[in-house]
Design a protein around this motif. Structure first.
Motif, PDB file in Angstrom:
ATOM      1  N   HIS A 322       1.891  -3.439  -0.253  1.00 52.46           N
ATOM      2  CA  HIS A 322       1.384  -2.287   0.497  1.00 52.46           C
ATOM      3  C   HIS A 322       1.061  -2.678   1.933  1.00 52.46           C
ATOM      4  N   ALA A 323       0.916  -1.651   2.770  1.00 53.31           N
ATOM      5  CA  ALA A 323       0.451  -1.831   4.156  1.00 53.31           C
ATOM      6  C   ALA A 323      -1.025  -1.451   4.146  1.00 53.31           C
ATOM      7  N   PRO A 324      -1.939  -2.430   4.209  1.00 47.52           N
ATOM      8  CA  PRO A 324      -3.357  -2.165   3.929  1.00 47.52           C
ATOM      9  C   PRO A 324      -4.054  -1.224   4.905  1.00 47.52           C
ATOM     10  N   ARG A 325      -4.113  -1.618   6.189  1.00 49.59           N
ATOM     11  CA  ARG A 325      -4.860  -0.834   7.171  1.00 49.59           C
ATOM     12  C   ARG A 325      -4.623  -1.430   8.543  1.00 49.59           C
ATOM     13  N   PRO A 326      -5.072  -0.748   9.623  1.00 47.23           N
ATOM     14  CA  PRO A 326      -4.923  -1.316  10.968  1.00 47.23           C
ATOM     15  C   PRO A 326      -5.516  -2.717  11.058  1.00 47.23           C
ATOM     16  N   GLY A 327      -4.801  -3.593  11.724  1.00 49.84           N
ATOM     17  CA  GLY A 327      -5.264  -4.967  11.887  1.00 49.84           C
ATOM     18  C   GLY A 327      -4.803  -5.901  10.787  1.00 49.84           C
ATOM     19  N   ARG A 328      -4.177  -5.364   9.760  1.00 44.72           N
ATOM     20  CA  ARG A 328      -3.679  -6.188   8.652  1.00 44.72           C
ATOM     21  C   ARG A 328      -2.157  -6.082   8.572  1.00 44.72           C
ATOM     22  N   ASP A 329      -1.562  -7.045   7.855  1.00 42.10           N
ATOM     23  CA  ASP A 329      -0.114  -7.070   7.682  1.00 42.10           C
ATOM     24  C   ASP A 329       0.271  -6.594   6.291  1.00 42.10           C
ATOM     25  N   ILE A 330       1.508  -6.181   6.152  1.00 42.65           N
ATOM     26  CA  ILE A 330       2.035  -5.805   4.835  1.00 42.65           C
ATOM     27  C   ILE A 330       1.958  -7.026   3.928  1.00 42.65           C
ATOM     28  N   THR A 331       1.471  -6.827   2.722  1.00 41.02           N
ATOM     29  CA  THR A 331       1.172  -7.972   1.862  1.00 41.02           C
ATOM     30  C   THR A 331       1.290  -7.605   0.391  1.00 41.02           C
ATOM     31  N   VAL A 332       1.210  -8.636  -0.457  1.00 40.91           N
ATOM     32  CA  VAL A 332       1.127  -8.447  -1.904  1.00 40.91           C
ATOM     33  C   VAL A 332      -0.354  -8.435  -2.276  1.00 40.91           C
ATOM     34  N   ALA A 333      -0.762  -7.505  -3.139  1.00 40.34           N
ATOM     35  CA  ALA A 333      -2.162  -7.401  -3.552  1.00 40.34           C
ATOM     36  C   ALA A 333      -2.223  -7.054  -5.038  1.00 40.34           C
ATOM     37  N   ASP A 334      -3.400  -7.248  -5.618  1.00 38.52           N
ATOM     38  CA  ASP A 334      -3.605  -6.857  -7.006  1.00 38.52           C
ATOM     39  C   ASP A 334      -3.583  -5.333  -7.124  1.00 38.52           C
ATOM     40  N   ALA A 335      -2.920  -4.845  -8.156  1.00 37.57           N
ATOM     41  CA  ALA A 335      -2.762  -3.400  -8.317  1.00 37.57           C
ATOM     42  C   ALA A 335      -4.094  -2.692  -8.509  1.00 37.57           C
ATOM     43  N   GLY A 336      -5.062  -3.379  -9.126  1.00 28.62           N
ATOM     44  CA  GLY A 336      -6.328  -2.726  -9.416  1.00 28.62           C
ATOM     45  C   GLY A 336      -7.427  -2.999  -8.418  1.00 28.62           C
ATOM     46  N   SER A 337      -7.070  -3.482  -7.237  1.00 29.90           N
ATOM     47  CA  SER A 337      -8.086  -3.848  -6.253  1.00 29.90           C
ATOM     48  C   SER A 337      -8.732  -2.651  -5.580  1.00 29.90           C
ATOM     49  N   MET A 338      -8.186  -1.441  -5.794  1.00 31.54           N
ATOM     50  CA  MET A 338      -8.760  -0.209  -5.270  1.00 31.54           C
ATOM     51  C   MET A 338      -8.783   0.822  -6.396  1.00 31.54           C
ATOM     52  N   TYR A 339      -9.527   1.885  -6.178  1.00 28.13           N
ATOM     53  CA  TYR A 339      -9.592   2.935  -7.194  1.00 28.13           C
ATOM     54  C   TYR A 339      -8.225   3.592  -7.350  1.00 28.13           C
ATOM     55  N   ILE A 340      -7.695   3.604  -8.569  1.00 24.91           N
ATOM     56  CA  ILE A 340      -6.380   4.178  -8.853  1.00 24.91           C
ATOM     57  C   ILE A 340      -6.522   5.644  -9.250  1.00 24.91           C
ATOM     58  N   LEU A 341      -5.869   6.508  -8.478  1.00 26.37           N
ATOM     59  CA  LEU A 341      -5.843   7.921  -8.814  1.00 26.37           C
ATOM     60  C   LEU A 341      -4.770   8.201  -9.864  1.00 26.37           C
ATOM     61  N   GLY A 342      -3.628   7.548  -9.715  1.00 23.21           N
ATOM     62  CA  GLY A 342      -2.541   7.747 -10.664  1.00 23.21           C
ATOM     63  C   GLY A 342      -1.267   7.070 -10.196  1.00 23.21           C
ATOM     64  N   VAL A 343      -0.204   7.262 -10.980  1.00 24.60           N
ATOM     65  CA  VAL A 343       1.087   6.620 -10.698  1.00 24.60           C
ATOM     66  C   VAL A 343       2.168   7.691 -10.671  1.00 24.60           C
ATOM     67  N   VAL A 344       3.108   7.570  -9.724  1.00 29.69           N
ATOM     68  CA  VAL A 344       4.242   8.494  -9.652  1.00 29.69           C
ATOM     69  C   VAL A 344       5.539   7.700  -9.661  1.00 29.69           C
ATOM     70  N   ARG A 345       6.599   8.377 -10.118  1.00 31.93           N
ATOM     71  CA  ARG A 345       7.916   7.719 -10.230  1.00 31.93           C
ATOM     72  C   ARG A 345       8.929   8.470  -9.377  1.00 31.93           C
ATOM     73  N   PRO A 346       9.447   7.820  -8.333  1.00 37.51           N
ATOM     74  CA  PRO A 346      10.397   8.510  -7.448  1.00 37.51           C
ATOM     75  C   PRO A 346      11.761   8.769  -8.070  1.00 37.51           C
ATOM     76  N   ASP A 347      12.304   7.819  -8.875  1.00 37.60           N
ATOM     77  CA  ASP A 347      13.641   8.040  -9.420  1.00 37.60           C
ATOM     78  C   ASP A 347      13.553   8.819 -10.724  1.00 37.60           C
ATOM     79  N   LYS A 348      14.641   9.500 -11.053  1.00 40.56           N
ATOM     80  CA  LYS A 348      14.598  10.459 -12.138  1.00 40.56           C
ATOM     81  C   LYS A 348      14.806   9.819 -13.510  1.00 40.56           C
ATOM     82  N   ARG A 349      15.369   8.624 -13.540  1.00 39.15           N
ATOM     83  CA  ARG A 349      15.656   8.025 -14.839  1.00 39.15           C
ATOM     84  C   ARG A 349      14.382   7.814 -15.630  1.00 39.15           C
ATOM     85  N   PRO A 350      14.314   8.240 -16.918  1.00 40.43           N
ATOM     86  CA  PRO A 350      13.087   8.096 -17.708  1.00 40.43           C
ATOM     87  C   PRO A 350      12.756   6.640 -18.006  1.00 40.43           C
TER      88      PRO A 350
END
Length: 350
Positions: A322-350
């Motif tokens: 993800h791209a975290p915020r101003p002053g930071r670089d695009i990076t790898v982070a833990d998926a649960g490090s922020m409050y998760i609202l939900g997950v979406v899937r862009p491609d149509k394949r189930p």
């Protein structure tokens, strides 16, 4: 005498009260405001989180307004071209009608019976009458077409005015969002700049600890236990694109190639996979198919915060890019490090 004596007593009382008030004021002055208590690092962290969150919300608003403005500008340009073509068609119709009117004037003037009497060849007269009638039908058709073109021009002119009003509204929303972003980022930077170097280090450690604790709680919840999905072919391409951007800076409103904001990164990654998706994280959450966390696979998008103001791409192993915020670089982070609202899937394949 009694009146004068009463006035003297009142005057004396007033003087005593004034003197007492002055003495009280001298003896008990209002306390001067003391020094402002410096913020603790925890308070600084919370304020920075709030400021950058507000900036991200404003960035989503800016991106949405910019996208609307782009579509409205294209619509206004298309209407302008249509109106120019309509005006040219109207000019051609007007010219043809003028020519038809002149031809009728030259051939008209005498009644049919008189023309037959005077003509050496009555058949020629009848042929001419037939041609005149056909010409009249042609003029009627030109009139109908002229009316239709004029009505179409009026409709498109009204539509263009409406689009221009919408465009002005979008540009204003864009400018307002820009001001909010710049103000909050400037305030956050000023707040960070007041910290000593040692305090900045401690603040980073505190922020990392908070993120680590959040992710640990996410893992303990069992949400990742059954996450074993494999990426689709398009998902692999989207993840590969996002991975290539690691280390590039966050830039609000940016869609690459040199910098990105959070939804700029995810939308461009999926565009590279030939699957266009909405530009903003809020629209990605609103419009893309939602899936359960346990069904995640690489390439899916995790939407964060109650207002869907942040997004990251799941890459497997409990991690996101993800791209975290101003002053930071695009990076790898833990998926649960922020409050998760939900997950979406862009491609149509189930």
């Amino acid at each position: 005498m009694p009146v004068r004596g009463g006035r003297a007593v009142v005057a004396a009382l007033v003087c005593c009260l004034v003197a007492a008030t002055a003495q009280g004021a001298a003896a008990d002055p209002s306390p001067a405001p003391g020094p402002v208590r410096p913020k603790s690092l925890a308070e600084v962290r919370d304020e920075l989180d709030r400021l950058y969150h507000d900036a991200e919300v404003a960035t989503d608003a800016y991106n949405a307004a910019e996208e609307r403005a782009g579509k409205q500008s294209a619509r206004v340009a298309a209407l302008a071209e249509d109106m120019a073509a309509g005006r040219a068609a109207l000019e051609r119709l007007t010219s043809r009608m003028g020519a038809a009117a002149r031809a009728q004037y030259r051939s008209g003037g005498l009644p049919l019976d008189v023309q037959l009497l005077l003509s050496a060849d009555p058949d020629d007269v009848l042929d001419e009458v037939g041609r005149a009638r056909r010409a009249q039908h042609g003029v009627d058709g030109l009139l109908r077409e002229q009316t239709r073109v004029q009505e179409e021009l009026r409709r498109k002119s009204k539509a263009a005015k409406g689009q221009l009003e919408k465009l002005r509204g979008s540009r204003k929303a864009e400018a307002d969002a820009r001001k909010r972003i710049e103000k909050r980022i400037a305030t956050a930077k000023a707040l960070e700049a007041r910290l000593a170097e040692e305090e900045r280090g401690r603040l980073l450690e505190m922020q990392k600890k908070t993120a680590d604790e959040a992710h640990a709680a996410f893992v303990r919840s069992g949400s990742l236990k059954d996450v074993k999905g494999e990426a689709s072919e398009q998902g692999e391409k989207a993840v590969a694109y996002a991975a290539e951007q690691i280390g590039k800076p966050y830039g609000w409103g940016d869609e690459g190639p040199d910098s990105y904001d959070c939804s700029g990164l995810t939308s461009q990654a999926w565009a590279a996979a030939k699957r266009p998706i909405p530009r903003t994280s809020q629209e990605q959450w609103r419009l893309l198919p939602r899936i359960g966390v346990e069904a995640m696979r690489p390439g899916d998008l995790i939407i964060y915060h109650q207002d869907a103001s942040h997004v990251g791409m799941y890459i497997g192993g409990g991690s996101i890019i993800h791209a975290p915020r101003p002053g930071r670089d695009i990076t790898v982070a833990d998926a649960g490090s922020m409050y998760i609202l939900g997950v979406v899937r862009p491609d149509k394949r189930p």
